[in-house]
Design an enzyme around this catalytic site. Sequence first.
Site, mmCIF file in Angstrom:
data_model
loop_
_atom_site.group_PDB
_atom_site.id
_atom_site.type_symbol
_atom_site.label_atom_id
_atom_site.label_comp_id
_atom_site.label_asym_id
_atom_site.label_seq_id
_atom_site.Cartn_x
_atom_site.Cartn_y
_atom_site.Cartn_z
ATOM 1 N N TYR A 205 0.874 -1.169 0.146
ATOM 2 C CA TYR A 205 0.046 -0.160 -0.044
ATOM 3 C C TYR A 205 0.804 1.152 0.085
ATOM 4 C CZ TYR A 205 -3.103 3.808 2.156
ATOM 5 O OH TYR A 205 -3.575 5.030 2.366
HETATM 6 N N1 LIG Z 1 -8.330 6.627 6.717
HETATM 7 C C1 LIG Z 1 -7.047 7.044 6.813
HETATM 8 O O1 LIG Z 1 -6.482 6.475 8.175
HETATM 9 C C2 LIG Z 1 -6.165 7.178 5.760
HETATM 10 C C3 LIG Z 1 -4.838 7.589 6.175
HETATM 11 C C4 LIG Z 1 -4.036 7.773 4.977
HETATM 12 C C5 LIG Z 1 -4.473 8.024 3.794
HETATM 13 N N2 LIG Z 1 -5.790 7.717 3.699
HETATM 14 C C6 LIG Z 1 -6.114 8.069 2.259
HETATM 15 O O2 LIG Z 1 -7.260 8.838 2.130
HETATM 16 C C7 LIG Z 1 -8.280 8.662 0.962
HETATM 17 C C8 LIG Z 1 -9.711 8.037 1.688
HETATM 18 O O3 LIG Z 1 -9.430 7.398 2.571
HETATM 19 P P1 LIG Z 1 -10.695 6.652 3.634
HETATM 20 O O4 LIG Z 1 -10.412 5.999 4.832
HETATM 21 O O5 LIG Z 1 -11.885 7.628 3.506
HETATM 22 O O6 LIG Z 1 -11.146 5.333 2.471
HETATM 23 P P2 LIG Z 1 -12.573 4.978 1.990
HETATM 24 O O7 LIG Z 1 -12.428 3.583 1.446
HETATM 25 O O8 LIG Z 1 -13.608 4.991 3.026
HETATM 26 O O9 LIG Z 1 -13.039 5.896 0.643
HETATM 27 C C9 LIG Z 1 -12.308 5.768 -0.655
HETATM 28 C C10 LIG Z 1 -13.425 5.877 -1.515
HETATM 29 O O10 LIG Z 1 -13.004 5.565 -2.817
HETATM 30 C C11 LIG Z 1 -13.888 4.849 -3.471
HETATM 31 N N3 LIG Z 1 -13.178 4.542 -4.686
HETATM 32 C C12 LIG Z 1 -12.208 3.539 -4.805
HETATM 33 N N4 LIG Z 1 -11.687 3.193 -5.974
HETATM 34 C C13 LIG Z 1 -12.391 3.802 -6.903
HETATM 35 C C14 LIG Z 1 -12.318 4.205 -8.132
HETATM 36 N N5 LIG Z 1 -11.840 3.492 -8.905
HETATM 37 N N6 LIG Z 1 -13.229 5.178 -8.711
HETATM 38 C C15 LIG Z 1 -14.157 5.737 -7.905
HETATM 39 N N7 LIG Z 1 -14.207 5.640 -6.488
HETATM 40 C C16 LIG Z 1 -13.457 4.783 -6.012
HETATM 41 C C17 LIG Z 1 -14.472 3.901 -2.620
HETATM 42 O O11 LIG Z 1 -15.760 3.452 -3.084
HETATM 43 C C18 LIG Z 1 -14.839 4.718 -1.295
HETATM 44 O O12 LIG Z 1 -15.803 5.312 -1.038
HETATM 45 C C19 LIG Z 1 -7.624 7.131 0.405
HETATM 46 O O13 LIG Z 1 -6.869 7.561 -0.498
HETATM 47 C C20 LIG Z 1 -6.778 6.603 1.557
HETATM 48 O O14 LIG Z 1 -5.547 6.026 0.982
HETATM 49 C C21 LIG Z 1 -6.627 7.325 4.744
#
Ligand SMILES: NC(=O)c1ccc[n+]([C@@H]2O[C@H](COP(=O)([O-])OP(=O)(O)OC[C@H]3O[C@@H](n4cnc5c(N)ncnc54)[C@H](O)[C@@H]3O)[C@@H](O)[C@H]2O)c1
Length: 316
Positions: A147
């Site tokens: 990741y």
């Molecule tokens: N939650 C955390 O602690 C955290 C920490 C660091 C980075 N991030 C990053 O922040 C972002 C949001 O994280 P989150 O926790 O809200 O995740 P999440 O999985 O809840 O949200 C991601 C969303 O993206 C959508 N998605 C995925 N692939 C897609 C595609 N090909 N086309 C359209 N939509 C798509 C999913 O359906 C989902 O609703 C991500 O990029 C994640 O890597 C999150």
Amino acid sequence: MKRAVITGTAGFIGSCLTEKLLSKGETVVGIDNFDPWYSPQTKEQNLLTSLQNENFSLKKDDLLSVDLNSIFQEEDVVYHLAGRPGVQDSWGSGFSPSVENNILATQRVFEAALASGVKRVVFASSSSVYGASATSLSSEVNPISPYGVTKAACEQLAQVYRFRGLDVMVMRYFTVYGPRQRPDMAMNRLFRAALPGDYVFPLRGTGAQRREFTFVEDIVDATIRAGSLEIEDVIEPFDIGGGVSASLSDVIDQVEQIVGSSIRVDHQPAAKGDPLMTVADTEPAEKILGWRASTDLQTGLKKHFNSFMKASLPTS
Ligand SMILES: NC(=O)c1ccc[n+]([C@@H]2O[C@H](COP(=O)([O-])OP(=O)(O)OC[C@H]3O[C@@H](n4cnc5c(N)ncnc54)[C@H](O)[C@@H]3O)[C@@H](O)[C@H]2O)c1
């Protein structure tokens, strides 16, 4: 007309960002494919309030195939949050969807954003780009999970497109928690393991691993500041961290206090790709974005637990 385009609008952070921008009177176009990696029904719930707002339009589309040139417009600020998060699921067969939804999707977003002349792209990266002791104080990008590799590759793509003229800002989020947290993440599972039922929390490693936990409202605030900052050529990625690093054992203690009961724990070996410690260097965010986290862990955990309980209530 100024608009915000939010990819991943139905997810944990994306839906909170969507709601916040709408509450400020902005027009928001949300894109999400409701990826079944976790329940699409949960994602529908996340958007219930936003869908009632006439300034919100939802495009149920996949970033890997949708014609983004027909969506993006000049003056848009694109918040690119869609992706496949999760360290553990990126090993083995999970690597392929991580590459697709992180690297390939991000390249399509950057390419279309450049072609459409959008004002700015804000990209959600992760503390997972750092190494085994993910303290940004050493500033080394050296991921230890697949990741983390995909997020580091996205950051390099950001640099490539920046050289071609795209205004793109990289935000390295540190372990985010709060209402709507993804079901695979620790706090939600700790609440479940403290409440009556059979669920047992799999504690991987000793519990001494430290994280800089960051409340989702603080993440949203930092992200909006990045989207609205009136200066160009911000090159450094921003660490967006909650301000204090806590061990998983500390969190377990705090959750037990808040819920008022002990957590059922199953001790397991340390997980691969799990850093020992994450510590953010938030000085650049303070200096340039004027941002600093304002929610301490105890306050954030209480808010998170309240919303967890509300969401668990049966709807009549
Ligand atoms: N939650 C955390 O602690 C955290 C920490 C660091 C980075 N991030 C990053 O922040 C972002 C949001 O994280 P989150 O926790 O809200 O995740 P999440 O999985 O809840 O949200 C991601 C969303 O993206 C959508 N998605 C995925 N692939 C897609 C595609 N090909 N086309 C359209 N939509 C798509 C999913 O359906 C989902 O609703 C991500 O990029 C994640 O890597 C999150």
